[in-house]
Design a protein around this motif. Structure first.
Motif, PDB file in Angstrom:
ATOM      1  N   LEU A 139       4.332 -18.178   5.717  1.00 20.34           N
ATOM      2  CA  LEU A 139       3.277 -17.519   4.953  1.00 20.34           C
ATOM      3  C   LEU A 139       3.873 -16.258   4.344  1.00 20.34           C
ATOM      4  O   LEU A 139       4.484 -15.450   5.047  1.00 20.34           O
ATOM      5  CB  LEU A 139       2.094 -17.145   5.861  1.00 20.34           C
ATOM      6  CG  LEU A 139       1.044 -16.205   5.233  1.00 20.34           C
ATOM      7  CD1 LEU A 139       0.340 -16.890   4.067  1.00 20.34           C
ATOM      8  CD2 LEU A 139       0.029 -15.759   6.267  1.00 20.34           C
ATOM      9  N   LEU A 140       3.678 -16.102   3.036  1.00 18.18           N
ATOM     10  CA  LEU A 140       4.199 -14.936   2.338  1.00 18.18           C
ATOM     11  C   LEU A 140       3.024 -14.256   1.620  1.00 18.18           C
ATOM     12  O   LEU A 140       2.250 -14.933   0.936  1.00 18.18           O
ATOM     13  CB  LEU A 140       5.254 -15.408   1.324  1.00 18.18           C
ATOM     14  CG  LEU A 140       6.011 -14.402   0.478  1.00 18.18           C
ATOM     15  CD1 LEU A 140       6.730 -13.384   1.316  1.00 18.18           C
ATOM     16  CD2 LEU A 140       7.012 -15.141  -0.395  1.00 18.18           C
ATOM     17  N   VAL A 141       2.861 -12.959   1.784  1.00 21.25           N
ATOM     18  CA  VAL A 141       1.726 -12.249   1.166  1.00 21.25           C
ATOM     19  C   VAL A 141       2.236 -11.081   0.331  1.00 21.25           C
ATOM     20  O   VAL A 141       2.952 -10.218   0.824  1.00 21.25           O
ATOM     21  CB  VAL A 141       0.756 -11.693   2.241  1.00 21.25           C
ATOM     22  CG1 VAL A 141      -0.425 -10.982   1.575  1.00 21.25           C
ATOM     23  CG2 VAL A 141       0.263 -12.805   3.147  1.00 21.25           C
ATOM     24  N   ASP A 142       1.819 -11.038  -0.957  1.00 20.72           N
ATOM     25  CA  ASP A 142       2.196  -9.939  -1.863  1.00 20.72           C
ATOM     26  C   ASP A 142       0.986  -9.503  -2.662  1.00 20.72           C
ATOM     27  O   ASP A 142       0.603 -10.212  -3.584  1.00 20.72           O
ATOM     28  CB  ASP A 142       3.329 -10.414  -2.797  1.00 20.72           C
ATOM     29  CG  ASP A 142       3.710  -9.377  -3.828  1.00 20.72           C
ATOM     30  OD1 ASP A 142       4.276  -9.742  -4.864  1.00 20.72           O
ATOM     31  OD2 ASP A 142       3.448  -8.187  -3.596  1.00 20.72           O
ATOM     32  N   ASP A 143       0.330  -8.313  -2.491  1.00 24.29           N
ATOM     33  CA  ASP A 143       0.651  -7.506  -1.356  1.00 24.29           C
ATOM     34  C   ASP A 143      -0.643  -7.200  -0.609  1.00 24.29           C
ATOM     35  O   ASP A 143      -1.734  -7.295  -1.185  1.00 24.29           O
ATOM     36  CB  ASP A 143       1.371  -6.197  -1.798  1.00 24.29           C
ATOM     37  CG  ASP A 143       0.510  -5.188  -2.469  1.00 24.29           C
ATOM     38  OD1 ASP A 143      -0.358  -4.579  -1.838  1.00 24.29           O
ATOM     39  OD2 ASP A 143       0.692  -4.988  -3.676  1.00 24.29           O
ATOM     40  N   LEU A 144      -0.525  -6.878   0.623  1.00 19.88           N
ATOM     41  CA  LEU A 144      -1.701  -6.793   1.492  1.00 19.88           C
ATOM     42  C   LEU A 144      -2.598  -5.620   1.128  1.00 19.88           C
ATOM     43  O   LEU A 144      -3.807  -5.664   1.328  1.00 19.88           O
ATOM     44  CB  LEU A 144      -1.227  -6.661   2.939  1.00 19.88           C
ATOM     45  CG  LEU A 144      -2.190  -7.100   4.015  1.00 19.88           C
ATOM     46  CD1 LEU A 144      -2.492  -8.577   3.889  1.00 19.88           C
ATOM     47  CD2 LEU A 144      -1.576  -6.813   5.379  1.00 19.88           C
ATOM     48  N   SER A 145      -2.013  -4.560   0.572  1.00 20.41           N
ATOM     49  CA  SER A 145      -2.792  -3.350   0.258  1.00 20.41           C
ATOM     50  C   SER A 145      -3.884  -3.644  -0.768  1.00 20.41           C
ATOM     51  O   SER A 145      -4.884  -2.928  -0.837  1.00 20.41           O
ATOM     52  CB  SER A 145      -1.882  -2.251  -0.278  1.00 20.41           C
ATOM     53  OG  SER A 145      -0.786  -2.035   0.582  1.00 20.41           O
ATOM     54  N   VAL A 146      -3.703  -4.709  -1.569  1.00 16.94           N
ATOM     55  CA  VAL A 146      -4.699  -5.032  -2.592  1.00 16.94           C
ATOM     56  C   VAL A 146      -6.026  -5.423  -1.951  1.00 16.94           C
ATOM     57  O   VAL A 146      -7.100  -5.164  -2.508  1.00 16.94           O
ATOM     58  CB  VAL A 146      -4.180  -6.174  -3.488  1.00 16.94           C
ATOM     59  CG1 VAL A 146      -5.256  -6.677  -4.413  1.00 16.94           C
ATOM     60  CG2 VAL A 146      -2.983  -5.702  -4.277  1.00 16.94           C
ATOM     61  N   LEU A 147      -5.974  -6.054  -0.781  1.00 19.01           N
ATOM     62  CA  LEU A 147      -7.213  -6.491  -0.132  1.00 19.01           C
ATOM     63  C   LEU A 147      -8.121  -5.305   0.165  1.00 19.01           C
ATOM     64  O   LEU A 147      -9.345  -5.410   0.090  1.00 19.01           O
ATOM     65  CB  LEU A 147      -6.888  -7.247   1.160  1.00 19.01           C
ATOM     66  CG  LEU A 147      -6.167  -8.578   0.983  1.00 19.01           C
ATOM     67  CD1 LEU A 147      -5.806  -9.171   2.336  1.00 19.01           C
ATOM     68  CD2 LEU A 147      -7.022  -9.561   0.199  1.00 19.01           C
ATOM     69  N   LEU A 148      -7.510  -4.161   0.500  1.00 21.11           N
ATOM     70  CA  LEU A 148      -8.330  -2.966   0.737  1.00 21.11           C
ATOM     71  C   LEU A 148      -8.997  -2.512  -0.557  1.00 21.11           C
ATOM     72  O   LEU A 148     -10.150  -2.085  -0.566  1.00 21.11           O
ATOM     73  CB  LEU A 148      -7.455  -1.842   1.300  1.00 21.11           C
ATOM     74  CG  LEU A 148      -6.847  -2.095   2.681  1.00 21.11           C
ATOM     75  CD1 LEU A 148      -5.841  -1.008   3.015  1.00 21.11           C
ATOM     76  CD2 LEU A 148      -7.928  -2.161   3.738  1.00 21.11           C
ATOM     77  N   SER A 149      -8.252  -2.588  -1.671  1.00 19.52           N
ATOM     78  CA  SER A 149      -8.828  -2.186  -2.954  1.00 19.52           C
ATOM     79  C   SER A 149      -9.978  -3.092  -3.361  1.00 19.52           C
ATOM     80  O   SER A 149     -10.842  -2.694  -4.135  1.00 19.52           O
ATOM     81  CB  SER A 149      -7.765  -2.237  -4.060  1.00 19.52           C
ATOM     82  OG  SER A 149      -6.716  -1.370  -3.775  1.00 19.52           O
ATOM     83  N   LEU A 150      -9.970  -4.325  -2.855  1.00 21.23           N
ATOM     84  CA  LEU A 150     -11.017  -5.257  -3.238  1.00 21.23           C
ATOM     85  C   LEU A 150     -12.218  -5.185  -2.323  1.00 21.23           C
ATOM     86  O   LEU A 150     -13.146  -5.971  -2.451  1.00 21.23           O
ATOM     87  CB  LEU A 150     -10.463  -6.686  -3.252  1.00 21.23           C
ATOM     88  CG  LEU A 150      -9.477  -6.960  -4.377  1.00 21.23           C
ATOM     89  CD1 LEU A 150      -8.895  -8.344  -4.245  1.00 21.23           C
ATOM     90  CD2 LEU A 150     -10.158  -6.812  -5.723  1.00 21.23           C
ATOM     91  N   GLY A 151     -12.200  -4.273  -1.370  1.00 21.46           N
ATOM     92  CA  GLY A 151     -13.389  -4.063  -0.564  1.00 21.46           C
ATOM     93  C   GLY A 151     -13.287  -4.524   0.869  1.00 21.46           C
ATOM     94  O   GLY A 151     -14.241  -4.372   1.627  1.00 21.46           O
ATOM     95  N   ALA A 152     -12.158  -5.089   1.275  1.00 24.19           N
ATOM     96  CA  ALA A 152     -12.042  -5.511   2.670  1.00 24.19           C
ATOM     97  C   ALA A 152     -11.816  -4.290   3.551  1.00 24.19           C
ATOM     98  O   ALA A 152     -11.096  -3.369   3.186  1.00 24.19           O
ATOM     99  CB  ALA A 152     -10.878  -6.487   2.822  1.00 24.19           C
ATOM    100  N   ALA A 153     -12.446  -4.302   4.723  1.00 25.91           N
ATOM    101  CA  ALA A 153     -12.247  -3.192   5.646  1.00 25.91           C
ATOM    102  C   ALA A 153     -10.882  -3.326   6.321  1.00 25.91           C
ATOM    103  O   ALA A 153     -10.377  -4.436   6.466  1.00 25.91           O
ATOM    104  CB  ALA A 153     -13.351  -3.212   6.700  1.00 25.91           C
TER     105      ALA A 153
END
Lengths: 264, 314
Positions: A139-153
Motif C-alpha cells: 500500500l502506497l499513500v501520497d500524501d496523508l496530510s491531504v486527508l486532514l485538509s479534506l476534513g478527516a480528524a
C-alpha cells in the motif's frame, strides 16, 4: 527506481521486504521523489501495489515512472497496480451521478458531516485481497496530510493507517509506505500529531529536508535514513544515517554531507 | 477564450476598463531573470494554480504575434482597447447574482459560496468544451480563471476574522476540488488571498500544500522598510515560496531567491534584488536582509548597535 537509494537502504527488487511500515517525511522541501522511487521499486519487484494518490493525476506519476523504467499503464492493465486518483474520485463524488450501491466512493467522507475513513479502508482491503500471482501486497499513500485538509480528524487518519497496517503488514505480510509533510515551527497541530504518532510506529523513516542554509543549486536537500531497530528489539538503538542528495531528470544522486560533486 | 471569475465586490464592468494595454513590440523587452519568467509564465497546457497576495494582471488571448515575451509586458499608463476585451469570451461570477443552491449542493458539506463557485466553474468547463468533450473544436484554448480575495468574508468564510473558524475545512476542500477540475481540463487558475488577514496559520500551510505555485508580494508601504535607503529603488519584495514540480522529478529552480518589484509610471517589473556594495568596515557574509537592517541603524546614527547585529564584536 533509484539505484543509489537501494544501495543505501540495502534493498533489492529481487528480495523485497515483508511486513514493513515505511514513513516518508518531508520538511521545507518536496519529498515526492521518494514516492516515485518506491512505486517503481515495488512494481519492478513484482508486488501487487495499491496506490492511493491524493494530490496528483495518474499521468504525472506515469511520466516520471517511465523515466525510472516502469510503465504504470501496463501495470494497471495487467492488474498489478490498483490506482486511486483522489482528485477524480472527489469530482465524481460531488459532480457525478448517484452512488452505485456496490461501489461506494472511497472519498465519500468529504461530503459527510461525520468524516471517517472506513470507505477508504474498504477500498484498500478489496484491492489487495484478491489472491493472484503477484508477490506480497504493497500500500502506497501520497500524501496523508491531504486527508486532514479534506476534513478527516487526526484520530480517524491514525485509525485508518492502523487498520491498513494490521491488514497489509501483519495479515498479508505486505508493506505499507506513506508520505506526510511536516514543518518545524508548524502551527498545524493536527498534522504534527499524525506525523509524530506515525514516526513511533514506523520500521523505517526516510526524512527529506531542505537545507537549513537555504536553497543550493548542487545540493537539493538532506535525507535522514532512520532504521527503527528499537521497535523490534528492546535494547537496540535506532540507526540514523544522513546523506545529501541532488535530483536529476532520471536519477537522484546521494553523497555524504559536504561531498557534493560540485565541491570536490 | 478567457474567463474571469471575480470576488463579490467587483464586477467585470469595473475591472475591464482598468486593464493595462499589452506591449506588443520588442523595444520594451527588458531582460528579466529566469525566476521572473517562472513567476509570470502561464504557458503550461497542464493545469496550474498560483496564489498571489495582490491582484494580478490577467492575460488575454489575442491574434498570434511574433513577440516572444508576449503577456509579460504591459503599459500601465494606457488602458487595454475595448476591441481587445470584446474579442475574448468572458464569464463572471458574482455571488449575490447567482441562483440559490441546487438541492444536490446541500450534501457537499462546504461553504455555500465556494460550492456555487465550483459548480459555476464546472459548468463552464463542460459547456465550453475545455474538458476535451468536444473533439470537433479546432482551436484548443486554455481557460484562464482568476479568483479574487479567496477566504475573505465576502465569500461567506470567517477564516479571516477568527483564529478558530466555524468551518476550517471549507477553504481547503474548495481548493482540492478546484485542483481536480483544473487537472481534468485545459485550464489554469490564479487566486489571490489576503494572507495577512488569515490568523490561523495552519490553514495557510495546508493551502500552500494544495497549490502548485505559491508567490507572495510584500509591499514596503507602511513598513519600516519604506524609509530604508537600501530599498529606495523598489516598492516591495517578491517571495517565491513554492514552484510546481509536475510530470518530472526536477523542477525549474532559478539561481536567485531575492526578488523585488517596482511600479514605475509605465511598467510593473520584477527584478533581482540589488544592494549597493557595502564599502564600510563592517562588511561580512551576512544575508541581504541583515545588511538592510544594519544599514538602517547605521544611517540613524547607531553605529555600535549596527555592528552588534552582525554578531561581530571588535
Amino acid at each position: 527506481m533509484l539505484a543509489e537509494l537501494n544501495e543505501l537502504l540495502g534493498a533489492a527488487p529481487e528480495r523485497p521486504d515483508a511486513g514493513k511500515f515505511t514513513l516518508l517525511r518531508d520538511t521545507r522541501t518536496d519529498g515526492s521523489f521518494l514516492v516515485h522511487h518506491f512505486l517503481s521499486f515495488y512494481l519492478r519487484a513484482g508486488c501487487k501495489v495499491c496506490f492511493v494518490a491524493l494530490l496528483q493525476s495518474f499521468s504525472h506519476y506515469n511520466i516520471v515512472a517511465q523515466k525510472l523504467g516502469v510503465n504504470l499503464a501496463a501495470a494497471k492493465e495487467q492488474g498489478q497496480l490498483v490506482f486511486l486518483e483522489g482528485l477524480q474520485s472527489c469530482l465524481d463524488l460531488l459532480f457525478g451521478e448517484e452512488e452505485q450501491p456496490g461501489q461506494p466512493n472511497p472519498l465519500q467522507f468529504v461530503s459527510r458531516s461525520t468524516p471517517e475513513l472506513r470507505a477508504l479502508f474498504d477500498f484498500v482491503r478489496v484491492s489487495l485481497s484478491a489472491a493472484d500471482s503477484w508477490k506480497g501486497p504493497v500500500l502506497l499513500v501520497d500524501d496523508l496530510s491531504v486527508l486532514l485538509s479534506l476534513g478527516a480528524a487526526p484520530v480517524a487518519v491514525l485509525d485508518f493507517i492502523h487498520y491498513c497496517r494490521v491488514y497489509v503488514c501483519c495479515q498479508l505480510k505486505g508493506n505499507v509506505v506513506v508520505l506526510v509533510h511536516s514543518n518545524e515551527d508548524s502551527e498545524d497541530e493536527e498534522n504534527e500529531l499524525v506525523v509524530n504518532s506515525l514516526c513511533h510506529h514506523s520500521d523505517l523513516i526516510l526524512w527529506a529536508e531542505g537545507l537549513a542554509t537555504g536553497f543550493c543549486k548542487d545540493v537539493h536537500g538532506q535525507i535522514k535514513i532512520i532504521k527503527r531497530l528499537s521497535l523490534r528489539q528492546a535494547a537496540e538503538q535506532d540507526l540514523v544515517q544522513t546523506y545529501q542528495y541532488k535530483i536529476q531528470d532520471r536519477n537522484v544522486s546521494f553523497f555524504a554531507p559536504g561531498l557534493s560533486a560540485a565541491v570536490l | 477564450m478567457g474567463v474571469i471569475k471575480l470576488g463579490q465586490e467587483t464586477s467585470l464592468h469595473f475591472i475591464l476598463p482598468e486593464l493595462p494595454a499589452p506591449l506588443l513590440n520588442d523595444s520594451h523587452g527588458k531582460e528579466l531573470g529566469d525566476e521572473a519568467a517562472a513567476v509570470k509564465s502561464e504557458d503550461f497546457q497542464d493545469s496550474m494554480k498560483i496564489a498571489w497576495r495582490y491582484q494580478n494582471l490577467p492575460k488575454m488571448e489575442v491574434s498570434p504575434t511574433t513577440h516572444t515575451k508576449f503577456g509579460h509586458y504591459y503599459d500601465i499608463s494606457k488602458k487595454m482597447s475595448p476591441e481587445l476585451c470584446q474579442s475574448v469570451k468572458l464569464h463572471s461570477f458574482y455571488l449575490h447574482e447567482e441562483l440559490p443552491f441546487e438541492p444536490k449542493m446541500k450534501t457537499w458539506n462546504m461553504n455555500s459560496g465556494y460550492a456555487r463557485l465550483l459548480q459555476s466553474i464546472q459548468r463552464i468547463i463542460s459547456q465550453e468544451g475545455f474538458d476535451g468533450s468536444d473533439p470537433q473544436q479546432k482551436q484548443r484554448n486554455v481557460l484562464r480563471i482568476g479568483i479574487q480575495s479567496l477566504g475573505s468574508v465576502l465569500w461567506g468564510d470567517d477564516v479571516c476574522c477568527s483564529d478558530t473558524p466555524e468551518d476550517p475545512h471549507s477553504l481547503t476542500k474548495f481548493l482540492y476540488v478546484l485542483r481536480g477540475l483544473l487537472r481534468k481540463s485545459l485550464s489554469a487558475c490564479i487566486i489571490t488571498m489576503p494572507a495577512h488577514l488569515i490568523q490561523n496559520k495552519a490553514i495557510m500551510e495546508r493551502v500552500a500544500n494544495l497549490s502548485d505555485m505559491v508567490v507572495g508580494l510584500e509591499s514596503f508601504i507602511g513598513s519600516e522598510r519604506e524609509t530604508n535607503p537600501l530599498y529606495k529603488d523598489y516598492h516591495g519584495l517578491v517571495h517565491v515560496h513554492q514552484i510546481p514540480r509536475l510530470n518530472s522529478l526536477i523542477c525549474d529552480v532559478s539561481d536567485t531567491k531575492d526578488l523585488a518589484f517596482r511600479l514605475k509610471r509605465k511598467q510593473f517589473t520584477i527584478e533581482r534584488l540589488h544592494l549597493p556594495p557595502d564599502l564600510s568596515d563592517t562588511v561580512s557574509r551576512a544575508s541581504k536582509q541583515d545588511l538592510a537592517g544594519s544599514a538602517k541603524l547605521l544611517s540613524s546614527g547607531c553605529g555600535a548597535m549596527a555592528i552588534g547585529k552582525k554578531h561581530l564584536d571588535f
